[in-house]
Design a protein around this motif. Structure first.
Motif, PDB file in Angstrom:
ATOM      1  N   PRO A 545      20.602  10.658   4.648  1.00 11.83           N
ATOM      2  CA  PRO A 545      20.552   9.560   5.631  1.00 11.83           C
ATOM      3  C   PRO A 545      19.276   8.735   5.498  1.00 11.83           C
ATOM      4  CG  PRO A 545      19.992  11.636   6.674  1.00 11.83           C
ATOM      5  CD  PRO A 545      20.394  11.976   5.273  1.00 11.83           C
ATOM      6  N   ARG A 546      19.254   7.834   4.558  1.00 10.90           N
ATOM      7  CA  ARG A 546      18.084   6.979   4.341  1.00 10.90           C
ATOM      8  C   ARG A 546      18.453   5.827   3.425  1.00 10.90           C
ATOM      9  NH1 ARG A 546      14.332  10.714   0.268  1.00 10.90           N
ATOM     10  NH2 ARG A 546      15.765  10.676  -1.513  1.00 10.90           N
ATOM     11  N   THR A 547      17.635   4.800   3.471  1.00 13.72           N
ATOM     12  CA  THR A 547      17.766   3.673   2.554  1.00 13.72           C
ATOM     13  C   THR A 547      16.426   3.473   1.859  1.00 13.72           C
ATOM     14  OG1 THR A 547      19.418   2.581   3.927  1.00 13.72           O
ATOM     15  CG2 THR A 547      18.252   1.214   2.326  1.00 13.72           C
ATOM     16  N   ILE A 548      16.419   3.502   0.527  1.00 15.23           N
ATOM     17  CA  ILE A 548      15.199   3.280  -0.254  1.00 15.23           C
ATOM     18  C   ILE A 548      15.124   1.795  -0.596  1.00 15.23           C
ATOM     19  CG2 ILE A 548      13.959   3.829  -2.364  1.00 15.23           C
ATOM     20  CD1 ILE A 548      15.371   6.529  -2.393  1.00 15.23           C
ATOM     21  N   PHE A 549      14.104   1.138  -0.117  1.00 18.03           N
ATOM     22  CA  PHE A 549      13.953  -0.301  -0.334  1.00 18.03           C
ATOM     23  C   PHE A 549      13.087  -0.625  -1.543  1.00 18.03           C
ATOM     24  CE2 PHE A 549      14.559   0.338   4.240  1.00 18.03           C
ATOM     25  CZ  PHE A 549      15.717  -0.380   4.427  1.00 18.03           C
ATOM     26  N   GLU A 550      12.192   0.293  -1.883  1.00 25.03           N
ATOM     27  CA  GLU A 550      11.292   0.025  -3.004  1.00 25.03           C
ATOM     28  C   GLU A 550      10.925   1.343  -3.670  1.00 25.03           C
ATOM     29  OE1 GLU A 550      10.225  -1.365  -5.509  1.00 25.03           O
ATOM     30  OE2 GLU A 550       8.825  -2.901  -4.814  1.00 25.03           O
ATOM     31  N   SER A 551      11.009   1.365  -4.993  1.00 26.89           N
ATOM     32  CA  SER A 551      10.586   2.522  -5.786  1.00 26.89           C
ATOM     33  C   SER A 551      10.332   2.021  -7.199  1.00 26.89           C
ATOM     34  CB  SER A 551      11.658   3.617  -5.777  1.00 26.89           C
ATOM     35  OG  SER A 551      11.239   4.732  -6.541  1.00 26.89           O
ATOM     36  N   THR A 552       9.161   1.417  -7.382  1.00 25.85           N
ATOM     37  CA  THR A 552       8.885   0.697  -8.625  1.00 25.85           C
ATOM     38  C   THR A 552       7.461   0.951  -9.092  1.00 25.85           C
ATOM     39  OG1 THR A 552      10.388  -1.053  -7.920  1.00 25.85           O
ATOM     40  CG2 THR A 552       8.905  -1.570  -9.745  1.00 25.85           C
ATOM     41  N   ASN A 553       7.289   1.053 -10.408  1.00 28.37           N
ATOM     42  CA  ASN A 553       5.969   1.099 -11.033  1.00 28.37           C
ATOM     43  C   ASN A 553       5.573  -0.315 -11.452  1.00 28.37           C
ATOM     44  OD1 ASN A 553       5.294   4.133 -11.480  1.00 28.37           O
ATOM     45  ND2 ASN A 553       7.436   3.935 -12.132  1.00 28.37           N
ATOM     46  N   TYR A 554       4.396  -0.749 -11.010  1.00 24.52           N
ATOM     47  CA  TYR A 554       3.877  -2.071 -11.366  1.00 24.52           C
ATOM     48  C   TYR A 554       2.622  -1.903 -12.227  1.00 24.52           C
ATOM     49  CZ  TYR A 554       6.950  -3.845  -7.707  1.00 24.52           C
ATOM     50  OH  TYR A 554       8.046  -4.156  -6.949  1.00 24.52           O
ATOM     51  N   PHE A 555       2.522  -2.734 -13.261  1.00 24.99           N
ATOM     52  CA  PHE A 555       1.390  -2.673 -14.174  1.00 24.99           C
ATOM     53  C   PHE A 555       0.694  -4.033 -14.177  1.00 24.99           C
ATOM     54  CE2 PHE A 555       4.554   0.364 -15.482  1.00 24.99           C
ATOM     55  CZ  PHE A 555       3.806   1.516 -15.731  1.00 24.99           C
ATOM     56  N   SER A 556      -0.638  -4.003 -14.029  1.00 22.04           N
ATOM     57  CA  SER A 556      -1.361  -5.272 -13.890  1.00 22.04           C
ATOM     58  C   SER A 556      -2.756  -5.165 -14.489  1.00 22.04           C
ATOM     59  CB  SER A 556      -1.473  -5.659 -12.413  1.00 22.04           C
ATOM     60  OG  SER A 556      -2.273  -4.715 -11.709  1.00 22.04           O
ATOM     61  N   THR A 557      -3.349  -6.303 -14.672  1.00 25.01           N
ATOM     62  CA  THR A 557      -4.768  -6.415 -14.984  1.00 25.01           C
ATOM     63  C   THR A 557      -5.415  -7.208 -13.861  1.00 25.01           C
ATOM     64  OG1 THR A 557      -6.402  -7.145 -16.630  1.00 25.01           O
ATOM     65  CG2 THR A 557      -4.452  -8.531 -16.333  1.00 25.01           C
ATOM     66  N   TYR A 558      -6.689  -6.932 -13.604  1.00 29.82           N
ATOM     67  CA  TYR A 558      -7.302  -7.566 -12.442  1.00 29.82           C
ATOM     68  C   TYR A 558      -8.797  -7.778 -12.665  1.00 29.82           C
ATOM     69  CZ  TYR A 558      -9.014  -2.884 -11.164  1.00 29.82           C
ATOM     70  OH  TYR A 558      -9.632  -1.654 -11.170  1.00 29.82           O
ATOM     71  N   GLY A 559      -9.358  -8.622 -11.815  1.00 27.59           N
ATOM     72  CA  GLY A 559     -10.795  -8.866 -11.808  1.00 27.59           C
ATOM     73  C   GLY A 559     -11.259  -9.077 -10.378  1.00 27.59           C
ATOM     74  N   TYR A 560     -12.544  -8.810 -10.133  1.00 28.80           N
ATOM     75  CA  TYR A 560     -13.065  -8.962  -8.773  1.00 28.80           C
ATOM     76  C   TYR A 560     -14.541  -9.335  -8.816  1.00 28.80           C
ATOM     77  CZ  TYR A 560     -14.414  -4.098  -9.763  1.00 28.80           C
ATOM     78  OH  TYR A 560     -14.907  -2.953 -10.347  1.00 28.80           O
ATOM     79  N   LEU A 561     -14.973  -9.981  -7.742  1.00 30.30           N
ATOM     80  CA  LEU A 561     -16.362 -10.376  -7.569  1.00 30.30           C
ATOM     81  C   LEU A 561     -16.735 -10.120  -6.113  1.00 30.30           C
ATOM     82  CD1 LEU A 561     -18.880 -11.788  -8.879  1.00 30.30           C
ATOM     83  CD2 LEU A 561     -17.979 -13.941  -7.955  1.00 30.30           C
ATOM     84  N   VAL A 562     -17.839  -9.396  -5.880  1.00 31.37           N
ATOM     85  CA  VAL A 562     -18.232  -9.024  -4.523  1.00 31.37           C
ATOM     86  C   VAL A 562     -19.713  -9.318  -4.322  1.00 31.37           C
ATOM     87  CG1 VAL A 562     -18.350  -7.178  -2.806  1.00 31.37           C
ATOM     88  CG2 VAL A 562     -16.516  -7.168  -4.509  1.00 31.37           C
ATOM     89  N   TYR A 563     -20.027  -9.889  -3.161  1.00 31.01           N
ATOM     90  CA  TYR A 563     -21.412 -10.078  -2.724  1.00 31.01           C
ATOM     91  C   TYR A 563     -21.494  -9.582  -1.289  1.00 31.01           C
ATOM     92  CZ  TYR A 563     -25.803 -12.404  -1.435  1.00 31.01           C
ATOM     93  OH  TYR A 563     -27.073 -12.663  -1.006  1.00 31.01           O
ATOM     94  N   ASP A 564     -22.415  -8.675  -1.005  1.00 30.25           N
ATOM     95  CA  ASP A 564     -22.429  -8.045   0.311  1.00 30.25           C
ATOM     96  C   ASP A 564     -23.863  -7.737   0.729  1.00 30.25           C
ATOM     97  OD1 ASP A 564     -22.065  -6.616   2.607  1.00 30.25           O
ATOM     98  OD2 ASP A 564     -20.870  -5.010   1.720  1.00 30.25           O
ATOM     99  N   THR A 565     -24.362  -8.475   1.726  1.00 29.26           N
ATOM    100  CA  THR A 565     -25.693  -8.185   2.277  1.00 29.26           C
ATOM    101  C   THR A 565     -25.621  -7.856   3.767  1.00 29.26           C
ATOM    102  OG1 THR A 565     -26.144 -10.530   2.737  1.00 29.26           O
ATOM    103  CG2 THR A 565     -26.820  -9.676   0.583  1.00 29.26           C
ATOM    104  N   TYR A 566     -24.430  -7.527   4.265  1.00 29.15           N
ATOM    105  CA  TYR A 566     -24.323  -7.100   5.658  1.00 29.15           C
ATOM    106  C   TYR A 566     -25.246  -5.900   5.895  1.00 29.15           C
ATOM    107  CZ  TYR A 566     -20.146  -9.869   6.886  1.00 29.15           C
ATOM    108  OH  TYR A 566     -19.265 -10.877   7.178  1.00 29.15           O
ATOM    109  N   ASP A 567     -25.962  -5.919   7.019  1.00 28.86           N
ATOM    110  CA  ASP A 567     -26.805  -4.770   7.352  1.00 28.86           C
ATOM    111  C   ASP A 567     -25.995  -3.633   7.955  1.00 28.86           C
ATOM    112  OD1 ASP A 567     -26.229  -6.187   9.658  1.00 28.86           O
ATOM    113  OD2 ASP A 567     -28.156  -5.776  10.609  1.00 28.86           O
ATOM    114  N   ASN A 568     -24.778  -3.920   8.411  1.00 25.12           N
ATOM    115  CA  ASN A 568     -23.895  -2.907   8.968  1.00 25.12           C
ATOM    116  C   ASN A 568     -22.472  -3.399   8.762  1.00 25.12           C
ATOM    117  OD1 ASN A 568     -22.168  -1.566  11.059  1.00 25.12           O
ATOM    118  ND2 ASN A 568     -24.090  -0.600  11.645  1.00 25.12           N
TER     119      ASN A 568
END
Length: 747
Positions: A545-568
């Protein structure tokens, strides 16, 4: 009349004789300053009165807090300058080694925002740390304050000759420190057991000198002093009502011997001063003003004796002290010693400053704190050596930590993942000298894990491998998943909500480095397995008794840039934040047979500023959109909720339940006003607005109107387990409210 000139001559000679000052025997005056923790601030008040009396101090001997005050006074500071210095010091931050978040690397920031308790865990046995604090902030402060005498190794060559007492913890013998580096010496003398870690000097492990000699009068007398002025700020024995903490009990036990010793030492003191500080504890630094005043008042009672001593002394020329007022130093060379497992590049990468470059003292201390925050070094000692060219050589003497395995714990609650208890095992130097392996196991309402292996290369490209599994179940709107498969109007059961079980397994291989010493730049490869289903409706191919809506392997390449000077990260008072992420999904395998490559770009920026005392404004803006095929809906932006760890593109929004709004494009802005009305207690109000939908940029709908908005009023409390936050939120569009509750660090 002939006798008149003779009489006048005799009167003149008599007047001249009486006008002459009394004969000065010019005694040498030694000053003994005892230890006593925060009570030692009374030394400053006594020194004020000594200066007013005009006494010349010829030698200073001190222990513990007496060594700290005495060492700074011997380096040339006046009593009034010391008063100003100690009034400006945040002792809680100083003692606890509270390293500013802005000074940490991105890796350490993530760890700080996750774990509540960290303990050594060698050989599968828990060990308590040697002290609550390693004393790095204390050392940094002393190094800055004494930079004008950093080239003096013989303490008898200081503006006032000086020595201090420490204890060899291996032999229980007193060690007289009268040579070396002044900040290190006074740090060792003040290393109160259980509060501060021992200090190693010349391969000798040293702690607080008060353990064996809290009032070094004999040692001061041996320096040829004729008169000894002694200031005693030691504790008296306390009754059971005043022995409520382990530290107070430890101090009481140590006082058994020192109080008995003082009976004889007091008799050897020519002028004995004991301020009335009975009502203060050894950690009452927040009452420093009163303690200093008590020292001054007690010294005022012996004003005549002090002035009598001053009258016997001859005036001597005192050269002006040239304090280092520069805010920057030019570093020509960095020498690193004591590093066996960690490379010079690793050390310099954590320090975040360069050779042949200028750096502010504040930035320098932040770099040292950042190196300390790695937990890889038990001691970080350094010394400034001025070069012929007017720059500085910095000599680091490091002592690596022997602890390689850590046990870390945390707890958390939010509306999405609900309860969770975190158990972490961290292992350093697993395969290489610069690597760290960390496994988070999270148990509670939802089982999760997070494994990370990281090779830290300092200034060079670092390598990381991450694997994580996240799971939650949540009631979501019917069209949340059915819009992919059916027309909403064809809902045969007229369900408003269905119960969704959402799981995500992500594996990443990435490279990252610091860009311009402030930005974290990274690239990587990612595998993601997404699966979500509902047992509310339908039957699968196995007649479950269930419906599976998603069951997939995804393959990707990515990039990121972060700047963080928060004191908290939870209640920022100042700082800037920016993060940008771009994922290119190349191919997929599984249930999603209609997959076609696409990209998702998103970014977030924030700015926090305190504009009145304890009032802070935080403004953030963020957005994301999909580029390319719109056949895949599983990685759309799901908006709503508050306080949970963000994964994939699940975005919080006041006034809405988690995952209640969906689209392939979103824009959001928020403004929060926070008032810290008591220490670590926050009252805040916030407003956020958002547009969420499909193809908002292409259709131009992102600027037409605000689709979603919410207002929130909340209370927050900072605890050692993490923040506890309670928020009441209201959405004008929904005409209903939400309560958002979260507790503990996010994980």
């Amino acid at each position: 009349m002939k006798q008149v000139p003779i009489i006048l001559l005799m009167l003149f000679i008599a007047n001249v004789g009486f006008a002459q000052e009394p004969q000065k025997d010019d005694p040498k005056v030694g000053l003994v300053l005892s230890g006593g923790g925060a009570k030692g601030l009374a030394h400053i008040g006594v020194l004020k009165k000594i200066e007013e009396a005009g006494i010349r101090i010829d030698y200073i001997g001190g222990t513990s807090m007496g060594a700290i005050v005495g060492g700074l006074y011997a380096s040339g500071y006046s009593a009034h300058q010391l008063d100003s210095i100690f009034r400006a010091v945040d002792f809680d931050r100083l003692i606890q080694d509270d390293i500013p978040r802005s000074a940490k690397t991105f890796y350490e920031k993530n760890e700080t925002d996750k774990y509540a308790i960290t303990l050594p865990f060698e050989g599968f046995q828990l060990r308590l740390p040697s002290g609550i604090s390693k004393g790095q902030n204390v050392y940094n402060l002393f190094s800055t304050l004494t930079s004008h005498v950093s080239d003096i190794s013989d303490f008898s060559k200081l503006p006032i000759p000086f020595f201090c007492v420490a204890t060899n913890i291996e032999t229980s013998e007193a060690v007289i420190l009268e040579n070396g580096y002044l900040p290190q010496a006074i740090s060792a003398s003040g290393a109160l057991p259980s509060l501060f870690s021992p200090v190693v000097i010349n391969d000798t492990v040293l702690v607080d000198g008060g353990v064996v000699n809290n009032y070094p009068i004999d040692e001061v007398r041996s320096k040829g002093m004729d008169i000894i002025i002694g200031v005693d700020v030691q504790d008296s024995l306390r009754g059971r009502k005043n022995l409520r903490s382990g530290l107070e009990v430890l101090v009481q036990i140590n006082n058994f011997r020192t109080i008995n010793d003082m009976k004889k030492k007091r008799e050897k003191t020519d002028l004995y001063i004991k301020p009335d500080i009975e009502n203060f504890t050894v950690v009452a630094f927040d009452e420093g003003e009163k303690i200093i005043a008590s020292g001054y008042d007690e010294a005022a009672k012996v004003k005549s004796e002090l002035e009598a001593i001053a009258l016997r002394q001859k005036a001597r020329f005192s050269p002006d002290i040239s304090f280092n007022k520069a805010k920057k130093l030019f570093i020509e060379e960095v020498v690193v010693m004591g590093n066996e497992n960690y490379t010079r590049s690793y050390v310099l990468g954590k320090l975040k400053f360069r050779v042949n470059d200028s750096v502010t003292y504040k930035r320098f201390n932040e770099g040292v704190n950042n190196l300390s925050a790695t937990g890889n070094f038990q001691d970080i000692n350094y010394r400034f050596v001025e070069t012929e060219g007017g720059g500085h050589k910095v000599v680091f003497q490091l002592r690596e930590s022997e602890v390689k395995t850590l046990l870390r714990l945390g707890v958390h609650y939010d509306d999405l993942y609900r309860t969770g208890a975190l158990i972490n095992i961290t292992r350093k130097r697993l395969f290489t000298n610069n690597d760290i392996a960390s496994l988070d196991l999270i148990v509670g309402d939802n089982l999760r894990y997070d494994f990370n292996y990281y090779i830290d290369k300092g200034n060079y490209w670092s390598v990381g491998l991450n694997s994580s599994f996240n799971f939650f179940d949540k009631d979501v709107p019917f069209d949340f998943v059915f819009s992919e498969f059916f027309d909403v109007e064809e809902n045969p059961t007229q369900l408003n909500e269905i119960s969704l079980e959402y799981s995500d397994l992500t594996n990443q291989l990435y490279l990252e480095t610091l860009f311009r010493r402030s930005f974290l730049l990274g690239v990587g490869l990612e595998h993601k397995y997404l699966r979500y289903l509902s047992e509310t409706i339908g039957v699968d191919q196995n007649n479950n008794p269930r419906t599976i809506f998603e069951s997939t392997n995804y393959f990707s390449t990515y990039g990121y840039l972060v700047y963080d000077t928060y004191d908290n990260s939870f209640f920022p008072k100042e700082g800037l934040y920016f993060s940008g992420d771009f994922h290119l999904y190349l191919f997929a395998n599984g249930l999603n047979e209609d997959f076609d490559s696409f990209s998702i770009a998103k970014a977030k920026a924030g700015y926090a500023q305190t504009f009145l005392t304890n009032f802070t404004a935080l403004i953030t803006t963020e957005g994301g959109f999909k580029i390319g095929s719109d056949a895949t809906k599983s990685l759309d932006f799901f908006v709503g909720g508050f306080g949970f760890k963000q994964i994939n593109n699940i975005i919080p929004l006041y006034g809405y339940e988690a995952l209640s709004v969906r689209g392939d494009t979103y824009l959001k802005s928020a403004l929060t006003f926070d008032w810290e009305f008591l220490s670590k207690n926050h009252f805040n109000v916030a407003v956020n607005i958002s547009n969420v939908g499909d193809n908002l940029f292409e259709s131009g709908e992102f600027i037409n109107r605000i689709n979603y908005s919410g207002f929130a009023v909340g209370y927050g409390l900072e605890t050692f387990l993490g923040p506890i936050q309670l928020k009441y939120a209201y959405s004008p569009e929904r005409k209903t409210d939400e309560w958002h509750v979260t507790a503990g660090f996010k994980f």
